[in-house]
Design an enzyme around this catalytic site. Structure first.
Site, PDB file in Angstrom:
ATOM      1  N   CYS A  48      19.754  20.972   6.102  1.00 31.64           N
ATOM      2  CA  CYS A  48      20.892  21.640   5.485  1.00 31.64           C
ATOM      3  C   CYS A  48      22.145  21.336   6.304  1.00 31.64           C
ATOM      4  O   CYS A  48      22.163  21.537   7.517  1.00 31.64           O
ATOM      5  CB  CYS A  48      20.648  23.150   5.429  1.00 31.64           C
ATOM      6  SG  CYS A  48      22.029  24.099   4.788  1.00 31.64           S
ATOM      7  N   CYS A 100      20.124  29.920   5.032  1.00 34.22           N
ATOM      8  CA  CYS A 100      21.528  30.358   4.978  1.00 34.22           C
ATOM      9  C   CYS A 100      22.046  30.632   3.567  1.00 34.22           C
ATOM     10  O   CYS A 100      23.180  31.079   3.411  1.00 34.22           O
ATOM     11  CB  CYS A 100      22.433  29.349   5.679  1.00 34.22           C
ATOM     12  SG  CYS A 100      22.638  27.788   4.804  1.00 34.22           S
ATOM     13  N   CYS A 122      16.719  17.506  -7.390  1.00 33.15           N
ATOM     14  CA  CYS A 122      17.961  16.752  -7.518  1.00 33.15           C
ATOM     15  C   CYS A 122      18.976  17.419  -6.589  1.00 33.15           C
ATOM     16  O   CYS A 122      19.503  18.493  -6.895  1.00 33.15           O
ATOM     17  CB  CYS A 122      18.407  16.800  -8.975  1.00 33.15           C
ATOM     18  SG  CYS A 122      19.875  15.847  -9.323  1.00 33.15           S
TER      19      CYS A 122
END
Length: 134
Positions: A48, A100, A122
């Protein structure tokens, strides 16, 4: 939702570029075929971009030719969370970082890709950071 990583809107805006903020914190979408990881073949782990949590492995990345990086499974089953998304007048399943709460993209099923899960995560390139294997 309560997340391990929690920041104020001002803190997120200070950390992320305007484009990153739009996708990660406002559930935006980058344009197809422009993301840095759309065609990447580098072996490693995709994390992330907002909090660094490891989300996807290059081992599950495949060429879907849809314009965004595609994976057939998250790195760990509990690394992402799913929310119903009806924002475009259709039912989709949004994928967020469970650490998060940042928006990553969407997951689709039953499209006929020859993957072990018949799923296509995706994911926006701008929501990820590639950590190459050593």
């Amino acid at each position: 939702m309560s997340y391990e990583v929690q920041k104020s809107d001002a803190e997120w805006r200070a950390q992320l570029s305007p484009e990153e903020y739009h996708v990660l914190r406002e559930a935006g979408t980058e344009r197809p075929f422009v993301g840095e990881y759309t065609d990447t073949k580098t072996v490693g782990v995709y994390a992330c971009r907002a909090c660094g949590a490891e989300l996807f492995s290059s081992e599950t990345k495949f060429d879907s030719h849809c314009g965004w990086p595609s994976y057939y499974a998250p790195l760990a089953g509990d690394s992402v969370e799913y929310l119903e998304d009806t924002s475009l007048g259709m039912r989709r399943v949004e994928v967020r970082c469970k650490n998060c709460g940042s928006h990553l993209g969407h997951v689709f099923e039953g499209e006929g890709y020859g993957t072990p899960t018949d799923q296509r995560y995706c994911i926006n390139s701008i929501s990820l950071t590639l950590k190459p294997a050593e």
